[in-house]
Design a protein around this motif. Sequence first.
Motif, PDB file in Angstrom:
ATOM      1  N   GLN A   1       0.942   3.970  -3.123  1.00  0.00           N
ATOM      2  CA  GLN A   1       0.660   5.392  -2.616  1.00  0.00           C
ATOM      3  C   GLN A   1       1.875   6.537  -3.136  1.00  0.00           C
ATOM      4  O   GLN A   1       1.513   7.461  -3.838  1.00  0.00           O
ATOM      5  CB  GLN A   1       0.359   5.507  -1.395  1.00  0.00           C
ATOM      6  CG  GLN A   1       0.012   6.744  -0.664  1.00  0.00           C
ATOM      7  CD  GLN A   1      -1.498   7.080  -1.169  1.00  0.00           C
ATOM      8  OE1 GLN A   1      -2.141   6.352  -1.550  1.00  0.00           O
ATOM      9  NE2 GLN A   1      -1.617   8.634  -1.285  1.00  0.00           N
TER      10      GLN A   1
ATOM     11  N   GLU B   1       1.814   9.367  -5.803  1.00  0.00           N
ATOM     12  CA  GLU B   1       2.113  10.814  -5.539  1.00  0.00           C
ATOM     13  C   GLU B   1       3.228  11.383  -6.611  1.00  0.00           C
ATOM     14  O   GLU B   1       3.466  12.460  -7.011  1.00  0.00           O
ATOM     15  CB  GLU B   1       2.595  10.908  -4.029  1.00  0.00           C
ATOM     16  CG  GLU B   1       1.548  10.512  -3.333  1.00  0.00           C
ATOM     17  CD  GLU B   1       1.989  10.662  -1.676  1.00  0.00           C
ATOM     18  OE1 GLU B   1       3.149  10.640  -1.381  1.00  0.00           O
ATOM     19  OE2 GLU B   1       1.052  10.284  -0.649  1.00  0.00           O
TER      20      GLU B   1
ATOM     21  N   GLU C   1       0.851  -1.181  -0.125  1.00  0.00           N
ATOM     22  CA  GLU C   1      -0.040  -0.124   0.051  1.00  0.00           C
ATOM     23  C   GLU C   1       0.783   1.353   0.084  1.00  0.00           C
ATOM     24  O   GLU C   1       0.663   2.199  -0.716  1.00  0.00           O
ATOM     25  CB  GLU C   1      -0.936  -0.125   1.123  1.00  0.00           C
ATOM     26  CG  GLU C   1      -1.967  -0.951   1.114  1.00  0.00           C
ATOM     27  CD  GLU C   1      -2.853  -1.019   2.442  1.00  0.00           C
ATOM     28  OE1 GLU C   1      -2.649  -0.404   3.255  1.00  0.00           O
ATOM     29  OE2 GLU C   1      -3.981  -1.776   2.328  1.00  0.00           O
TER      30      GLU C   1
END
Length: 512
Positions: free
Chosen positions: A462, A466, A458
């Motif tokens: 992420q 970004e 995860e």
Amino acid sequence: MSQRRGIHLDQSELLCKKGCGFYGNTAWQGLCSKCWREENQREKQRQIQEDWALAERLQREEEEAYASRHQKTQSQPQITPANKYEERKTREKSSKVTTVTKFFTPSSKTPPRKDASSFDAQSSPSPSSSASRQSSLGGDRATRDFISFLKPLKPGGEIFRQCRAFTEDMVFKREIGVDELSECVQDFYQNLSERLSQFKGFVDSTDELERIMDEVEKYMMTRLYQEVFCPETTDDEKKDLAIQKRIRDLHWVTIEMLCVPVNEEIPEVSDSVVKAITDVIEMDSKQVPRDKLACITRCCKQIFNAIKVTKKEAASADDFLPTLIYIVLKANPPRLQSNIQYITRFSKPSRLRTGEDGYYFTNLCCAVAFIEKLDGQSLNLSSEEFELYMSGQASPHWLQSTGAAASSSSSSSTGGGALAQAHNSLDLLTGLGERQERVMEKARQMESDLIDWTDEVEQTVQSAMESFPLETQSATTAKGGGTEPAASSAIDSDNVENELLPPPLTPQVFAG
């Protein structure tokens, strides 16, 4: 291969030490019931004579002391009247007579007197006693059976009255010692047997007399069982707990250690062993000494049958005693010492001196005595091994070291095989427990790793999102080296020929 030493008991050791030919008993110091009673009577007579001598000596000393005091008081002025001295002298003499009388007054253990008048007096209980027990006597099965048995006999009424009076009298003697109760019962057996033997119908009928005495024993001991079995005045219960604990501590003893010639893999032998164990345990449920002895006899006969089937020949005494010890160790009968003491104290004397009941009972007493004194040498073990096994720090694994082939070829391996199998099962369970703990630990570690991996994935996604945000680019049309935004088009804008399509069909209405 060294020859193993088995348990051996010379048959002469079962007989009375006095050489009378009857079976002895460890409770009677190796004597039979007859010799024990005679020896006990001689000891009592000697004690009575010593008590008489002591009482006479004390009385003489008291009289001399009194005479000396009396002479001194006569030489001095009189302080008290003469009648006071006489009263004091009379009181001291009466006290001394009372002391002497206590030595020789017939106690409650005194056997019933043989004269007819005293016997008739005993057979007439007080009205209150008879009334209080009338209801219990009427509903008592033992009483009904006894009355039914005595009805055809001419002296049946007199026998019943004497037995009833004796049992009622014994209930009120519970405060005296059990040995004295035993003497009372044995004396009653003897006196009643002697009176019946003089009766015309039983002079030449020994079997009939024995049958009557068996019924007398059954009636009396059924009525007195609660009073005389394991009484509080004895240490029978303490002995029961001691022998039970001893047998539990000897649970590791194998059939090979005792050199028992029994192969429990044979179905018939296995059945005999189970029945023998059942019979010796059933002994505690019986109330009459004869019935308890019958259980012992059945147990021993099953043992002889098991040995005979295993060896395919008649069993010897050297084979029987080790097997009986093995059965007792496997059964651990309840209240074993109490039952043995009860039979010893209250069974008909002739039954313990002769016959198969007496023989088997004597062997059972020897087996119990052997168990109490069992040591490493008796089991062909060293003292260190014996103490380790008794403390539970180790257990013998005879058959594991010899292998399956040797255990299957041995005719006496089943007892040890069962013990070895139990140890194998315990070891297997221990190993399975350790394996399960390791599996659970790895499963918990895998679960933790999976959670960490999920969190890591995860975080990676992420971070990527970004770093590289998602952008929507519009379609462009290149013209003259430049770019211009394209106008919105219809769905079919890709079809360059859409403008040349014919118009859609319109519905037409036809008449007719």
